[in-house]
Design a protein around this motif. Structure first.
Motif, PDB file in Angstrom:
ATOM      1  N   ALA A 122       0.871  -1.179   0.000  1.00  0.00           N
ATOM      2  CA  ALA A 122       0.000   0.000   0.000  1.00  0.00           C
ATOM      3  C   ALA A 122       0.902   1.221   0.000  1.00  0.00           C
ATOM      4  O   ALA A 122       1.609   1.478   0.978  1.00  0.00           O
ATOM      5  N   LEU A 123       0.881   1.917  -1.083  1.00  0.00           N
ATOM      6  CA  LEU A 123       1.856   3.004  -1.248  1.00  0.00           C
ATOM      7  C   LEU A 123       1.185   4.265  -1.790  1.00  0.00           C
ATOM      8  O   LEU A 123       0.122   4.181  -2.428  1.00  0.00           O
ATOM      9  N   PRO A 124       1.830   5.376  -1.560  1.00  0.00           N
ATOM     10  CA  PRO A 124       1.308   6.615  -2.149  1.00  0.00           C
ATOM     11  C   PRO A 124       1.249   6.467  -3.661  1.00  0.00           C
ATOM     12  O   PRO A 124       2.193   5.955  -4.284  1.00  0.00           O
ATOM     13  N   LEU A 125       0.181   6.954  -4.214  1.00  0.00           N
ATOM     14  CA  LEU A 125       0.027   6.877  -5.669  1.00  0.00           C
ATOM     15  C   LEU A 125       1.182   7.546  -6.396  1.00  0.00           C
ATOM     16  O   LEU A 125       1.689   7.045  -7.395  1.00  0.00           O
ATOM     17  N   TRP A 126       1.597   8.695  -5.848  1.00  0.00           N
ATOM     18  CA  TRP A 126       2.667   9.422  -6.536  1.00  0.00           C
ATOM     19  C   TRP A 126       3.972   8.643  -6.574  1.00  0.00           C
ATOM     20  O   TRP A 126       4.791   8.852  -7.455  1.00  0.00           O
ATOM     21  N   ALA A 127       4.151   7.727  -5.607  1.00  0.00           N
ATOM     22  CA  ALA A 127       5.413   6.992  -5.554  1.00  0.00           C
ATOM     23  C   ALA A 127       5.469   5.875  -6.578  1.00  0.00           C
ATOM     24  O   ALA A 127       6.547   5.415  -6.944  1.00  0.00           O
ATOM     25  N   VAL A 128       4.302   5.450  -7.027  1.00  0.00           N
ATOM     26  CA  VAL A 128       4.279   4.268  -7.896  1.00  0.00           C
ATOM     27  C   VAL A 128       3.652   4.543  -9.262  1.00  0.00           C
ATOM     28  O   VAL A 128       3.540   3.650 -10.091  1.00  0.00           O
ATOM     29  N   LYS A 129       3.284   5.798  -9.462  1.00  0.00           N
ATOM     30  CA  LYS A 129       2.578   6.152 -10.690  1.00  0.00           C
ATOM     31  C   LYS A 129       3.307   5.648 -11.937  1.00  0.00           C
ATOM     32  O   LYS A 129       2.697   5.068 -12.840  1.00  0.00           O
ATOM     33  N   SER A 130       4.604   5.843 -11.975  1.00  0.00           N
ATOM     34  CA  SER A 130       5.320   5.490 -13.203  1.00  0.00           C
ATOM     35  C   SER A 130       5.306   3.973 -13.432  1.00  0.00           C
ATOM     36  O   SER A 130       5.215   3.516 -14.564  1.00  0.00           O
TER      37      SER A 130
END
Lengths: 307, 307
Positions: free
Chosen positions: B243-251
């Motif tokens: 479960a991670l921040p969206l911004w951290a995994v967007k790419s």
DNA sequence: GATAACAATGAACTTTATTCATACTGCCCC
DNA sequence: GGGGCAGTATGAATAAAGTTCATTGTTATC
């Protein structure tokens, strides 16, 4: 929280520097002295210190004020240029500007404004309507001029709009040895028997005649010459007295070449207006021209008041 | 009559360009979309034409808009520099800024802001408080840090002020073949029996645990690793979910490396705040740092909302 | 054709800027 | 050394914004 600095403040600062004090700056910006005082007080509270020393003329700026002025100097020319571009984008850049003047002295102060204008609107054809024009505003409906400097605001003329320019004092000019010099101010009767030395314009266009002599039923001898210098030479050598705008003779007075005297208890004042064809009255280049005239006059001519 | 263009308008235009649309620009400027819409409408009425095409993203500017933007680009950096100088004039230029973070990923977005800060405040000693700091805000009263990135706004702490930073969505990360991928959103029960792969931080600091799992009394196996890339590699290879921040995994999501899923019906959101010593809370350099962080994050991190 | 995202709009509201009226200050000058 | 004078400051009143709120309009997307 976020920055509250606006161009308004920078304009105030430069106006303050240019005009020399708050009150004059306010006049230049079409605001009140109070408004500017409040503005500066706000800036000072934000930046935590005075912007300039109040009691010095011209104003002496502090480090804070100087930094803001430095910013102004860097910014405002660009703002001006951009707005010029935008004005040109809005309404083409071409046009005509045929200028007629009522009084010869006008060219003294018209020139700087015309030079600035030429640089800003190279595509506008600027011309001076030559010849002697006793009523230059009349040339506008005839489509012989686009702009005229006039001393009366004639509501009657259709198709002609007026833009206020400035107001100035007209003083009597006397030789240093003239008896009237002793009087605190001159009344109509004092002119009786004197020779009035003027520019070569009709009687009814002279403010001193129109506002003072005619109403009192006093007539005087007239003698005229074109050049201000020649005119003053005649006065200085005792050939008569004159009545001229203070700004036109200030330098001679300062040098003590001639003396001057207030006309009437409250002084005699003339006003100048810019008349232009209604169809051009809102054109960006026309508005810009009027602005340039007002501004350059205010900064150049001593003792005038913007209208 | 006289120019009504103000820096505010120029700031709006650049924010519009930077943020991509009016609503986001409003967020950047701490104003509403409506305010900006009115501003632009006013400018358009003054300059007699549209400033940009509304229906295009990113906005496509017209000649008028482009000219104004050009002006902004020339002006705003100078304004910024001047205000920086003035801030330094007001309160010396020296100071300390020891930064502590709660979560490792923070450095991803902290770096650009720190770089910008270093350039603007060369005399402020900037440091990163090393070591593992489960409660970085606690370091502030102990005078071991001046600024800390934290995920909770603790009103209890004396001598510590909080500055809101931003809010972001936390999503579940699943391998492409995971069964849960089909669900529209995950509930707490879905995590039961899964291995949760996380950064090496205590349970109570994970939003997914704090906000979802703990309240539901669900416990899961944990496995941790430092690097986001490693973490995702584990997920992709079916060792568990994260479960991670969206911004951290967007790419990674855009590339289809893993899948994601909303957590809870309305999504799970985390917030970040900047904690700092009260004594420094109003210092120009501290305010500037917070501003730089917010701004660079907003422009850099996808899908976040400023607080 | 519903939904979502963005923009526009008018009115209410809030904040800010400006003016007005007046008081203050330093300075010059009989 | 006590007017006048020019410039400035100030508080309250007023005017003029800028901003928000609540809502509608528009366009694109699924």
């Amino acid at each position: 929280m976020s920055s509250l600095l606006e161009l308004r403040h920078l304009r105030t600062l430069t106006a303050l520097r240019d005009a020399g004090n708050l009150s004059r700056a306010a006049e230049l910006l079409n605001l009140t002295q109070s408004a500017l005082s409040h503005q500066i007080k706000l800036l000072e509270s934000v930046y935590g210190g005075a912007l300039y020393e109040r009691k010095s003329a011209p104003p002496r700026f502090t480090a804070i004020g100087a930094r803001l002025l430095e910013l102004s100097d860097r910014l405002l020319p660009h703002v001006d240029a951009a707005e010029l571009d935008l004005a040109r984008l809005a309404a083409g850049t071409a046009g005509q500007l045929r200028i007629a003047v009522e009084c010869h002295t006008c060219f003294d102060w018209l020139m700087p404004a015309m030079d600035a204008f030429r640089a800003r609107w190279p595509e506008v054809e600027m011309d001076i309507v030559s010849g002697f024009n006793p009523e230059p505003a009349a040339l506008i409906p005839q489509d012989k001029a686009d702009f005229a400097v006039v001393s009366t605001w004639e509501n009657g003329l259709t198709g002609v709009d007026f833009h206020p320019l400035f107001r100035f004092e007209i003083v009597a000019i006397l030789s240093r040895s003239h008896a009237l010099v002793e009087k605190p101010w001159l009344e109509a009767a004092d002119f009786a028997g004197e020779t009035l030395i003027t520019y070569p314009v009709p009687d009814e266009m002279l403010d001193v005649v129109r506002q003072l002599l005619s109403p009192s039923g006093i007539t005087v001898q007239r003698r005229s010459t074109e050049l201000t210098a020649a005119l003053l030479q005649l006065v200085a050598s005792g050939r008569g007295i004159s009545a001229l705008p203070l700004w036109a003779v200030k330098s001679y007075l300062d040098r003590g070449y001639v003396k001057h005297c207030t006309i009437g208890r409250d002084g005699l004042y003339g006003s100048l207006y810019g008349a232009c064809a209604s169809r051009l009255s809102g054109a960006p280049y026309m508005l810009d021209f009027v602005r340039l005239v007002r501004e350059s006059c205010f900064l150049t001519l001593p003792g005038i008041t913007l209208l």
